[in-house]
Scaffold this active site. Structure first.
Site, PDB file in Angstrom:
ATOM      1  N   PHE A 145      -0.836  16.593   3.632  1.00 48.07           N
ATOM      2  CA  PHE A 145      -1.217  15.819   2.384  1.00 48.07           C
ATOM      3  C   PHE A 145       0.117  15.793   1.309  1.00 48.07           C
ATOM      4  O   PHE A 145       0.466  16.744   0.817  1.00 48.07           O
ATOM      5  CB  PHE A 145      -2.659  16.289   1.893  1.00 48.07           C
ATOM      6  N   ASP A 204      -2.888   5.858   6.878  1.00 47.77           N
ATOM      7  CA  ASP A 204      -3.120   7.163   7.349  1.00 47.77           C
ATOM      8  C   ASP A 204      -4.088   6.942   8.620  1.00 47.77           C
ATOM      9  O   ASP A 204      -3.511   6.877   9.770  1.00 47.77           O
ATOM     10  CB  ASP A 204      -3.999   7.964   6.030  1.00 47.77           C
ATOM     11  N   ARG A 208       0.574  11.213  -9.703  1.00 49.15           N
ATOM     12  CA  ARG A 208       0.781   9.784  -9.505  1.00 49.15           C
ATOM     13  C   ARG A 208       2.255   9.515 -10.184  1.00 49.15           C
ATOM     14  O   ARG A 208       2.883   8.605  -9.546  1.00 49.15           O
ATOM     15  CB  ARG A 208      -0.120   8.890  -9.773  1.00 49.15           C
ATOM     16  N   GLU A 224       0.888  -1.218  -0.129  1.00 42.56           N
ATOM     17  CA  GLU A 224       0.072  -0.004  -0.155  1.00 42.56           C
ATOM     18  C   GLU A 224       0.830   1.310   0.072  1.00 42.56           C
ATOM     19  O   GLU A 224       2.155   1.295   0.295  1.00 42.56           O
ATOM     20  CB  GLU A 224      -0.955  -0.232   1.154  1.00 42.56           C
ATOM     21  N   ASP A 225       0.373   2.549  -0.313  1.00 45.84           N
ATOM     22  CA  ASP A 225       1.202   3.616  -0.529  1.00 45.84           C
ATOM     23  C   ASP A 225       1.348   4.245   0.708  1.00 45.84           C
ATOM     24  O   ASP A 225       2.394   4.676   1.365  1.00 45.84           O
ATOM     25  CB  ASP A 225       0.531   4.562  -1.447  1.00 45.84           C
TER      26      ASP A 225
HETATM   27  P1  IMP Z   1      -6.610   5.504   5.510  1.00 44.07           P
HETATM   28  O1  IMP Z   1      -7.727   4.403   5.276  1.00 44.07           O
HETATM   29  O2  IMP Z   1      -7.276   6.608   6.270  1.00 44.07           O
HETATM   30  O3  IMP Z   1      -5.291   4.706   6.129  1.00 44.07           O
HETATM   31  O4  IMP Z   1      -6.271   5.757   4.066  1.00 44.07           O
HETATM   32  C1  IMP Z   1      -5.420   5.319   3.238  1.00 44.07           C
HETATM   33  C2  IMP Z   1      -5.664   5.868   1.921  1.00 44.07           C
HETATM   34  O5  IMP Z   1      -5.957   7.153   1.848  1.00 44.07           O
HETATM   35  C3  IMP Z   1      -4.346   5.602   1.481  1.00 44.07           C
HETATM   36  O6  IMP Z   1      -4.367   4.261   0.346  1.00 44.07           O
HETATM   37  C4  IMP Z   1      -4.357   6.848   0.060  1.00 44.07           C
HETATM   38  O7  IMP Z   1      -5.138   6.526  -1.040  1.00 44.07           O
HETATM   39  C5  IMP Z   1      -5.056   7.946   0.761  1.00 44.07           C
HETATM   40  N1  IMP Z   1      -4.263   8.851   1.413  1.00 44.07           N
HETATM   41  C6  IMP Z   1      -4.030   9.048   2.775  1.00 44.07           C
HETATM   42  N2  IMP Z   1      -3.245  10.192   3.157  1.00 44.07           N
HETATM   43  C7  IMP Z   1      -2.726  10.460   1.752  1.00 44.07           C
HETATM   44  C8  IMP Z   1      -1.813  11.685   1.242  1.00 44.07           C
HETATM   45  O8  IMP Z   1      -1.104  12.451   2.093  1.00 44.07           O
HETATM   46  N3  IMP Z   1      -1.700  11.885   0.119  1.00 44.07           N
HETATM   47  C9  IMP Z   1      -2.487  10.664  -0.923  1.00 44.07           C
HETATM   48  N4  IMP Z   1      -3.466   9.943  -0.522  1.00 44.07           N
HETATM   49  C10 IMP Z   1      -3.549   9.735   0.973  1.00 44.07           C
HETATM   50 MG    MG Z   2      -4.434   3.974  -1.533  1.00 43.43          MG
END
Ligand code: IMP
Ligand code: MG
Length: 171
Positions: free
Chosen positions: A147, A98, A160, A94-95
């Site tokens: 972000f 968060d 991207r 995963e990237d």
């Molecule tokens: P989570 O479910 O809140 O952990 O979100 C994870 C997803 O939110 C990641 O797979 C990203 O696609 C997106 N995301 C969270 N923070 C960022 C950011 O700073 N930039 C771009 N995408 C983000």
């Molecule tokens: Mg993602």
């Protein structure tokens, strides 16, 4: 845009992670990588290129964001895996982690498919935003609550392709 992590820094950390992963799995055992689209595509391609283990790849797509820069907390499956996970050493790629909601959801549904083992690799982690305590065995970089875009990560499908990670203007 402010560069947070330049291409060289990312590349050398990804190579370290690849080496760490290879040390953790017995040689000869295949590692099955599940890339979380779309954000994980660049990280996964660099990660597996740095490995000499036998690997197989699959892709899954979920959506937790509309065009917003804040997590909605809702996870939707957009594309399921092509293959089952039974008996496979599986690593989710995963990237960024968060709030942790996306990965918690993914780990739950993938664990139910009986992989031989299940781990997670994330290029980035924003621990200050975590809402659920989710296990991530391999983390590239821990970052502040900003972000970020580039190296797979987008804002409204933009950026991207950048080979580096930058802080989005106005964030
Ligand atoms: P989570 O479910 O809140 O952990 O979100 C994870 C997803 O939110 C990641 O797979 C990203 O696609 C997106 N995301 C969270 N923070 C960022 C950011 O700073 N930039 C771009 N995408 C983000
Ligand atoms: Mg993602």
């Amino acid at each position: 845009m402010n560069v947070l992590l330049d291409a060289e820094t990312i590349q050398s950390r990804v190579k370290e992670l690849a080496a760490e992963i290879e040390r953790d799995y017995p040689e000869g055992e295949e590692i099955h990588f599940v890339c979380v689209l779309k954000g994980g595509f660049m990280f996964m391609s660099d990660l597996v290129r740095a490995m000499s283990h036998r690997v197989s790849l699959d892709f899954i797509a979920v959506s937790s964001y509309a065009k917003s820069t804040k997590s909605s907390g809702e996870v939707r499956m957009l594309k399921d895996l092509d293959y089952g996970l039974q008996g496979r050493h599986t690593i989710i790629v995963e990237d960024i982690v968060d709030t942790g909601l996306t990965l918690t959801y993914l780990q739950e549904i993938l664990r139910a498919r009986s992989p031989k083992s299940l781990k997670t690799a994330c290029l980035l982690s924003k621990p200050s935003r975590r809402q659920v305590d989710v296990a991530v065995e391999y983390i590239g970089f821990t970052i502040e609550d900003r972000f970020v875009v580039g190296y797979g990560l987008d804002y409204a499908e933009q950026y991207r392709n950048l080979p580096y990670i930058a802080i989005l203007d106005g964030q």
